[in-house]
Design a protein around this motif. Structure first.
Motif, PDB file in Angstrom:
ATOM      1  N   ILE A 212      46.637  50.395  48.186  1.00 36.18           N
ATOM      2  CA  ILE A 212      45.533  49.970  46.511  1.00 36.18           C
ATOM      3  C   ILE A 212      45.711  51.295  46.205  1.00 36.18           C
ATOM      4  N   VAL A 213      46.522  50.799  44.795  1.00 40.04           N
ATOM      5  CA  VAL A 213      46.699  52.079  43.868  1.00 40.04           C
ATOM      6  C   VAL A 213      45.856  52.334  42.753  1.00 40.04           C
ATOM      7  N   VAL A 214      45.174  53.361  42.658  1.00 39.98           N
ATOM      8  CA  VAL A 214      44.029  53.604  42.105  1.00 39.98           C
ATOM      9  C   VAL A 214      43.885  55.393  41.441  1.00 39.98           C
ATOM     10  N   SER A 215      43.574  54.462  40.229  1.00 41.13           N
ATOM     11  CA  SER A 215      44.747  55.311  38.480  1.00 41.13           C
ATOM     12  C   SER A 215      43.530  56.474  38.694  1.00 41.13           C
ATOM     13  N   LYS A 216      44.131  57.630  38.328  1.00 42.62           N
ATOM     14  CA  LYS A 216      42.970  58.742  37.730  1.00 42.62           C
ATOM     15  C   LYS A 216      41.868  58.764  36.570  1.00 42.62           C
ATOM     16  N   GLU A 217      41.947  57.686  36.293  1.00 43.68           N
ATOM     17  CA  GLU A 217      40.372  56.494  36.034  1.00 43.68           C
ATOM     18  C   GLU A 217      39.516  56.098  37.089  1.00 43.68           C
ATOM     19  N   GLY A 218      40.390  56.607  37.889  1.00 47.66           N
ATOM     20  CA  GLY A 218      39.199  55.542  39.482  1.00 47.66           C
ATOM     21  C   GLY A 218      38.933  54.029  38.893  1.00 47.66           C
ATOM     22  N   VAL A 219      40.809  53.679  39.054  1.00 47.60           N
ATOM     23  CA  VAL A 219      40.653  51.632  38.719  1.00 47.60           C
ATOM     24  C   VAL A 219      41.520  51.202  39.430  1.00 47.60           C
ATOM     25  N   PRO A 220      41.731  50.784  40.092  1.00 43.95           N
ATOM     26  CA  PRO A 220      42.380  50.000  41.563  1.00 43.95           C
ATOM     27  C   PRO A 220      43.816  49.405  40.196  1.00 43.95           C
ATOM     28  N   VAL A 221      44.968  49.490  40.068  1.00 44.32           N
ATOM     29  CA  VAL A 221      45.514  49.635  39.351  1.00 44.32           C
ATOM     30  C   VAL A 221      46.723  48.143  40.059  1.00 44.32           C
ATOM     31  N   ASP A 222      46.523  48.305  41.118  1.00 42.84           N
ATOM     32  CA  ASP A 222      48.125  47.808  42.184  1.00 42.84           C
ATOM     33  C   ASP A 222      47.407  47.962  43.112  1.00 42.84           C
ATOM     34  N   PHE A 223      47.874  47.162  43.606  1.00 47.58           N
ATOM     35  CA  PHE A 223      47.790  45.893  44.771  1.00 47.58           C
ATOM     36  C   PHE A 223      49.076  45.693  45.645  1.00 47.58           C
ATOM     37  N   LYS A 224      49.915  46.189  46.320  1.00 50.08           N
ATOM     38  CA  LYS A 224      50.668  45.808  47.018  1.00 50.08           C
ATOM     39  C   LYS A 224      50.572  45.148  48.639  1.00 50.08           C
ATOM     40  N   ILE A 225      51.274  44.934  49.963  1.00 43.84           N
ATOM     41  CA  ILE A 225      51.553  44.696  50.887  1.00 43.84           C
ATOM     42  C   ILE A 225      52.626  46.126  51.682  1.00 43.84           C
ATOM     43  N   GLU A 226      51.727  47.407  52.140  1.00 45.50           N
ATOM     44  CA  GLU A 226      52.172  48.056  52.982  1.00 45.50           C
ATOM     45  C   GLU A 226      53.050  47.921  53.955  1.00 45.50           C
ATOM     46  N   ALA A 227      52.618  46.822  54.852  1.00 45.27           N
ATOM     47  CA  ALA A 227      52.399  46.663  56.768  1.00 45.27           C
ATOM     48  C   ALA A 227      52.379  45.220  56.592  1.00 45.27           C
ATOM     49  N   SER A 228      53.835  44.408  56.613  1.00 54.39           N
ATOM     50  CA  SER A 228      52.543  43.090  56.690  1.00 54.39           C
ATOM     51  C   SER A 228      52.050  42.194  58.459  1.00 54.39           C
ATOM     52  N   SER A 229      52.432  41.372  58.716  1.00 57.42           N
ATOM     53  CA  SER A 229      51.482  41.187  59.731  1.00 57.42           C
ATOM     54  C   SER A 229      53.251  39.982  59.709  1.00 57.42           C
ATOM     55  N   GLY A 230      53.385  39.424  59.162  1.00 55.39           N
ATOM     56  CA  GLY A 230      55.078  38.397  59.629  1.00 55.39           C
ATOM     57  C   GLY A 230      54.763  37.088  59.224  1.00 55.39           C
ATOM     58  N   VAL A 231      53.348  36.820  59.218  1.00 52.18           N
ATOM     59  CA  VAL A 231      52.650  35.878  58.276  1.00 52.18           C
ATOM     60  C   VAL A 231      52.723  36.084  57.329  1.00 52.18           C
ATOM     61  N   LEU A 232      52.932  35.115  56.558  1.00 53.77           N
ATOM     62  CA  LEU A 232      52.783  34.994  54.681  1.00 53.77           C
ATOM     63  C   LEU A 232      51.912  34.566  54.846  1.00 53.77           C
ATOM     64  N   GLU A 233      50.634  34.014  55.208  1.00 55.69           N
ATOM     65  CA  GLU A 233      49.555  33.528  55.134  1.00 55.69           C
ATOM     66  C   GLU A 233      48.001  34.405  55.341  1.00 55.69           C
TER      67      GLU A 233
END
Length: 202
Positions: free
Chosen positions: A139-160
């Motif tokens: 979860i990328v949190v801006s310097k204003e304290g707002v979540p601005v981006d979400f990424k899969i950092e480590a995958s489970s290997g299962v899409l769902e």
């Protein structure tokens, strides 16, 4: 003039202390509960001491004044202080000068974990097939304290499983404000918080 000021201050304090309150307990999922006071005149308004806890630990404690958080609130992970925040000065008072830190979820990490568990649904196909896995969402949190981006950092290997983790991360991260991370000079900075999701098939 001074006598009038002191009399006015006394009357304000008297009216505050004369407010009648009633203590309430609210049971939450997974053995957590909230204990707080409400105004007798308006049971929707919290006023007085607040605790978020389970049988063993207190995870949040602070004070409400007519429905608004006031003074210093403390947030814990087990018996360790996570952070303390002064709602009057709008500052983290547990920060150490010269030490950087990541963004903080304003309700504390234990409450974030409760939101995760309450919102997570095990995908049906994975459950039926006994598929387990762990997903880590950044979860990328801006310097204003707002979540601005979400990424899969480590995958489970299962899409769902990945999709469900990303869905829940986006919901819970936006339910309450964040306190931005700081650098060693105490200046607000963008930071990345890692949020793991564990799926264990029975």
């Amino acid at each position: 003039m001074r006598l009038i000021f002191l009399l006015g201050a006394f009357l304000v304090l008297s009216s505050f202390t004369d407010v009648e309150v009633k203590t309430k307990k609210k049971q939450l999922q997974f053995g957590f509960e909230e204990v707080y006071c409400v105004l007798k005149s308006d049971k929707a308004v919290k006023h007085g001491e607040y605790l978020f806890r389970n049988m063993n630990w207190v995870f949040q404690k602070g004070t409400y004044v007519k429905g608004v958080k006031a003074g210093i609130w403390s947030y814990y992970i087990g018996d360790k202080l996570e952070f303390s925040y002064d709602f009057d000065s709008k500052k983290v008072v547990s920060d150490t000068l010269g030490k950087s830190r990541l963004a903080l979820f304003s309700e504390g990490m234990v409450y974030l974990e409760l939101l995760k568990a309450s919102n997570l649904s095990y995908p049906e196909k994975s459950m039926e097939n006994g598929i387990s896995g762990t997903v880590v969402v950044a979860i990328v949190v801006s310097k204003e304290g707002v979540p601005v981006d979400f990424k899969i950092e480590a995958s489970s290997g299962v899409l769902e499983l990945n999709k469900e983790s990303l869905r829940v991360a986006q919901i819970i991260a936006r339910q309450h404000p964040w306190i931005p991370g700081i650098n060693e000079q105490g200046e607000p900075v963008e930071s990345v918080v890692f949020c793991p999701f564990n799926f264990r098939a029975m």
